[in-house]
Motif scaffolding. Sequence first.
Motif, PDB file in Angstrom:
ATOM      1  N   PHE A  29       1.102  -1.195  -0.498  1.00 30.99           N
ATOM      2  CA  PHE A  29       0.274   0.085  -0.105  1.00 30.99           C
ATOM      3  C   PHE A  29       0.700   1.512   0.064  1.00 30.99           C
ATOM      4  O   PHE A  29       1.207   1.455   0.861  1.00 30.99           O
ATOM      5  CB  PHE A  29      -0.706   0.088   1.150  1.00 30.99           C
ATOM      6  N   ASP A  30       0.826   1.953  -1.266  1.00 32.22           N
ATOM      7  CA  ASP A  30       1.339   3.232  -0.785  1.00 32.22           C
ATOM      8  C   ASP A  30       1.687   4.138   0.094  1.00 32.22           C
ATOM      9  O   ASP A  30       1.719   4.925  -0.136  1.00 32.22           O
ATOM     10  CB  ASP A  30       1.400   3.489  -2.537  1.00 32.22           C
ATOM     11  N   ARG A  31      -0.085   4.250   0.113  1.00 38.92           N
ATOM     12  CA  ARG A  31      -0.339   5.135   1.451  1.00 38.92           C
ATOM     13  C   ARG A  31       0.809   4.964   2.731  1.00 38.92           C
ATOM     14  O   ARG A  31       0.548   6.110   3.133  1.00 38.92           O
ATOM     15  CB  ARG A  31      -1.715   5.086   2.342  1.00 38.92           C
ATOM     16  N   ILE A  32       0.528   3.799   2.831  1.00 37.46           N
ATOM     17  CA  ILE A  32       2.135   3.827   3.496  1.00 37.46           C
ATOM     18  C   ILE A  32       3.251   4.611   4.068  1.00 37.46           C
ATOM     19  O   ILE A  32       4.542   4.092   2.546  1.00 37.46           O
ATOM     20  CB  ILE A  32       1.538   2.872   4.541  1.00 37.46           C
ATOM     21  N   GLU A  33       3.676   5.299   3.846  1.00 41.93           N
ATOM     22  CA  GLU A  33       5.213   5.849   3.709  1.00 41.93           C
ATOM     23  C   GLU A  33       6.854   5.662   4.667  1.00 41.93           C
ATOM     24  O   GLU A  33       7.394   6.002   4.149  1.00 41.93           O
ATOM     25  CB  GLU A  33       4.525   7.547   3.947  1.00 41.93           C
ATOM     26  N   SER A  34       6.043   5.132   6.111  1.00 41.67           N
ATOM     27  CA  SER A  34       6.946   4.859   6.314  1.00 41.67           C
ATOM     28  C   SER A  34       6.848   3.558   7.212  1.00 41.67           C
ATOM     29  O   SER A  34       5.577   3.427   8.014  1.00 41.67           O
ATOM     30  CB  SER A  34       7.972   5.470   7.633  1.00 41.67           C
ATOM     31  N   LEU A  35       7.869   2.606   7.556  1.00 43.96           N
ATOM     32  CA  LEU A  35       7.517   1.339   8.406  1.00 43.96           C
ATOM     33  C   LEU A  35       8.384   1.297   9.295  1.00 43.96           C
ATOM     34  O   LEU A  35       9.668   1.364   9.532  1.00 43.96           O
ATOM     35  CB  LEU A  35       7.010   0.354   7.861  1.00 43.96           C
ATOM     36  N   THR A  36       8.645   0.851  10.524  1.00 45.38           N
ATOM     37  CA  THR A  36       9.690   0.302  11.785  1.00 45.38           C
ATOM     38  C   THR A  36       8.984  -1.225  12.269  1.00 45.38           C
ATOM     39  O   THR A  36       7.941  -1.553  13.302  1.00 45.38           O
ATOM     40  CB  THR A  36       9.566   1.411  13.359  1.00 45.38           C
ATOM     41  N   LEU A  37       9.810  -2.057  11.822  1.00 48.87           N
ATOM     42  CA  LEU A  37       9.981  -3.295  12.886  1.00 48.87           C
ATOM     43  C   LEU A  37      10.361  -3.522  13.996  1.00 48.87           C
ATOM     44  O   LEU A  37      11.863  -3.777  13.804  1.00 48.87           O
ATOM     45  CB  LEU A  37      10.288  -4.173  11.283  1.00 48.87           C
ATOM     46  N   GLU A  38       9.685  -3.899  14.791  1.00 47.63           N
ATOM     47  CA  GLU A  38      11.223  -3.677  16.297  1.00 47.63           C
ATOM     48  C   GLU A  38      10.946  -5.187  17.006  1.00 47.63           C
ATOM     49  O   GLU A  38       9.817  -5.859  16.999  1.00 47.63           O
ATOM     50  CB  GLU A  38      10.637  -2.402  17.727  1.00 47.63           C
TER      51      GLU A  38
END
Length: 100
Positions: free
Chosen positions: A3-12
């Motif tokens: 989904f292009d609307r998700i601009e950033s993501l953090t996976l911890e």
Amino acid sequence: ALFDRIESLTLERSLLSWTNVAQNPVSINQLTNVVPGALRVYDLPDLAAAMAPRTLRIVNPRDGQLRPVSQTELETAYSACRQRFAQKGASEHLVLQAEK
């Protein structure tokens, strides 16, 4: 990644990769998350590469036994992902940080 609307993501504390799970004889509670046949098509680093050029942070990932992985293991597993971000001119948008 889809989904292009998700601009950033953090996976911890996420799983390093399904390949890592498959290569180790023992894993902790990983089979509950398996997508049958997925490794024939993609692994988690491939999915991460699809985030380029958006911002992605992978922080303190774990192996199949839920142990922290080293920076070297992380960089090795995500080398193609790093290359994809570089191809998109977004190297600075990918942060790979293992536990210190």
